[in-house]
Design a protein around this motif. Structure first.
Motif, mmCIF file in Angstrom:
data_model
loop_
_atom_site.group_PDB
_atom_site.id
_atom_site.type_symbol
_atom_site.label_atom_id
_atom_site.label_comp_id
_atom_site.label_asym_id
_atom_site.label_seq_id
_atom_site.Cartn_x
_atom_site.Cartn_y
_atom_site.Cartn_z
ATOM 1 N N UNK A 1 -46.753 21.595 40.319
ATOM 2 C CA UNK A 1 -45.851 22.751 40.312
ATOM 3 C C UNK A 1 -46.258 23.807 39.282
ATOM 4 N N UNK A 2 -47.088 23.429 38.308
ATOM 5 C CA UNK A 2 -47.516 24.371 37.281
ATOM 6 C C UNK A 2 -48.677 25.224 37.787
ATOM 7 N N UNK A 3 -48.638 26.494 37.518
ATOM 8 C CA UNK A 3 -49.771 27.368 37.791
ATOM 9 C C UNK A 3 -50.861 27.059 36.772
ATOM 10 N N UNK A 4 -52.105 26.892 37.218
ATOM 11 C CA UNK A 4 -53.186 26.661 36.261
ATOM 12 C C UNK A 4 -53.357 27.917 35.422
ATOM 13 N N UNK A 5 -53.143 27.816 34.110
ATOM 14 C CA UNK A 5 -53.125 29.023 33.288
ATOM 15 C C UNK A 5 -54.521 29.543 32.961
ATOM 16 N N UNK A 6 -54.582 30.797 32.580
ATOM 17 C CA UNK A 6 -55.786 31.424 32.052
ATOM 18 C C UNK A 6 -55.491 31.893 30.628
ATOM 19 N N UNK A 7 -56.520 31.906 29.793
ATOM 20 C CA UNK A 7 -56.329 32.277 28.391
ATOM 21 C C UNK A 7 -57.509 33.109 27.901
ATOM 22 N N UNK A 8 -57.218 34.169 27.142
ATOM 23 C CA UNK A 8 -58.249 34.907 26.421
ATOM 24 C C UNK A 8 -58.479 34.206 25.093
ATOM 25 N N UNK A 9 -59.745 33.983 24.743
ATOM 26 C CA UNK A 9 -60.083 33.282 23.511
ATOM 27 C C UNK A 9 -60.590 34.263 22.457
ATOM 28 N N UNK A 10 -60.391 33.986 21.181
ATOM 29 C CA UNK A 10 -60.865 34.887 20.124
ATOM 30 C C UNK A 10 -62.369 35.141 20.154
ATOM 31 N N UNK A 11 -63.147 34.188 20.666
ATOM 32 C CA UNK A 11 -64.606 34.349 20.699
ATOM 33 C C UNK A 11 -65.060 35.375 21.727
ATOM 34 N N UNK A 12 -64.142 35.876 22.551
ATOM 35 C CA UNK A 12 -64.491 36.861 23.561
ATOM 36 C C UNK A 12 -64.636 36.301 24.961
ATOM 37 N N UNK B 1 -66.809 28.601 21.362
ATOM 38 C CA UNK B 1 -65.957 28.696 22.549
ATOM 39 C C UNK B 1 -65.341 27.355 22.934
ATOM 40 N N UNK B 2 -66.115 26.271 22.834
ATOM 41 C CA UNK B 2 -65.578 24.972 23.237
ATOM 42 C C UNK B 2 -64.428 24.561 22.322
ATOM 43 N N UNK C 1 -58.778 23.597 21.914
ATOM 44 C CA UNK C 1 -57.536 23.697 21.152
ATOM 45 C C UNK C 1 -56.411 24.265 22.017
ATOM 46 N N UNK C 2 -56.714 25.303 22.787
ATOM 47 C CA UNK C 2 -55.702 25.923 23.658
ATOM 48 C C UNK C 2 -55.254 24.950 24.744
ATOM 49 N N UNK C 3 -56.209 24.267 25.372
ATOM 50 C CA UNK C 3 -55.861 23.371 26.472
ATOM 51 C C UNK C 3 -55.189 22.092 25.984
ATOM 52 N N UNK C 4 -55.480 21.692 24.759
ATOM 53 C CA UNK C 4 -54.755 20.561 24.182
ATOM 54 C C UNK C 4 -53.270 20.900 24.048
ATOM 55 N N UNK C 5 -52.978 22.097 23.550
ATOM 56 C CA UNK C 5 -51.570 22.517 23.451
ATOM 57 C C UNK C 5 -50.932 22.556 24.832
ATOM 58 N N UNK C 6 -51.658 23.064 25.825
ATOM 59 C CA UNK C 6 -51.103 23.121 27.182
ATOM 60 C C UNK C 6 -50.793 21.711 27.700
#
Length: 201
Positions: A24-35, A132-133, A138-143
């Protein structure tokens, strides 16, 4: 002789994450600080996947089978199917301007009932050196903890791959031990580090 006491009946243990929540969750997208940008893989990323599966470093540590572009398109479609089936979720690391993928972070072996999953990752040469990894993981761990609701996430990698070890440690995945002779690579059996992180950490 007396009968041993009978244990009282217990209620079944509910699943950590109910079936259907991930789908039911939309697969999210994220902008990362590395660009770079984390987003779902698309069919136009197929040439990047072909290049990745031919890259010597990626082949050594991840052991992928070589792909044609047609098979790469099929694999990307299968990743989307597996996400809807709540078995895995795979993201591309790609330039923010909409270019093709230069890396991958995947959450595999998802066990919603048990509340666990395992992250895997790789980068093509064009994506290396900017952190980048680490940022993406880190972002996907929070998700995975806060949005999906998993309890335990793990990472395994060859003990001969210090770059993967640094990524795991930098993202708070504690080293729990070494699994001896755990994975067969082209140059023989490798011991593997097991890293893990809990939602309560």
């Amino acid at each position: 002789m007396t009968d041993s006491p009978t244990a009282p009946p217990t209620a079944p243990i509910p699943p950590v994450v109910p079936t259907g929540r991930m789908a039911a969750l939309v697969q999210p997208s994220y902008a990362l600080p590395c660009g770079l940008h984390l987003r779902p893989w698309e069919p136009y990323d197929a040439p990047a996947l072909v290049a990745a599966y031919a890259d010597p470093d990626i082949r050594h540590w991840n052991r992928p089978d070589p792909l044609t572009e047609e098979r790469a398109v099929t694999r990307i479609a299968r990743w989307h199917e597996r996400r809807h089936a709540e078995r895995s979720a795979v993201w591309a690391l790609a330039p923010a301007d909409g270019g093709s993928a230069v890396g991958l972070i995947g959450l595999a072996d998802i066990d919603l009932r048990g509340g666990s999953g395992e992250f895997t990752y790789w980068l093509l040469p064009a994506g290396r050196g900017a952190g980048a990894t680490t940022e993406g993981l880190a972002v996907l761990t929070r998700w995975a903890f806060e949005e999906l609701g998993l309890h335990r996430l793990r990472i395994t990698h060859s003990t001969a791959n210090p770059a993967s070890c640094r990524v795991a440690l930098n993202c708070g995945y504690a080293l729990e031990g070494t699994m001896r002779g755990a994975l067969l690579h082209a140059d023989g059996w490798h011991d593997e580090h097991l890293h893990a992180r809990l939602s309560t950490d």
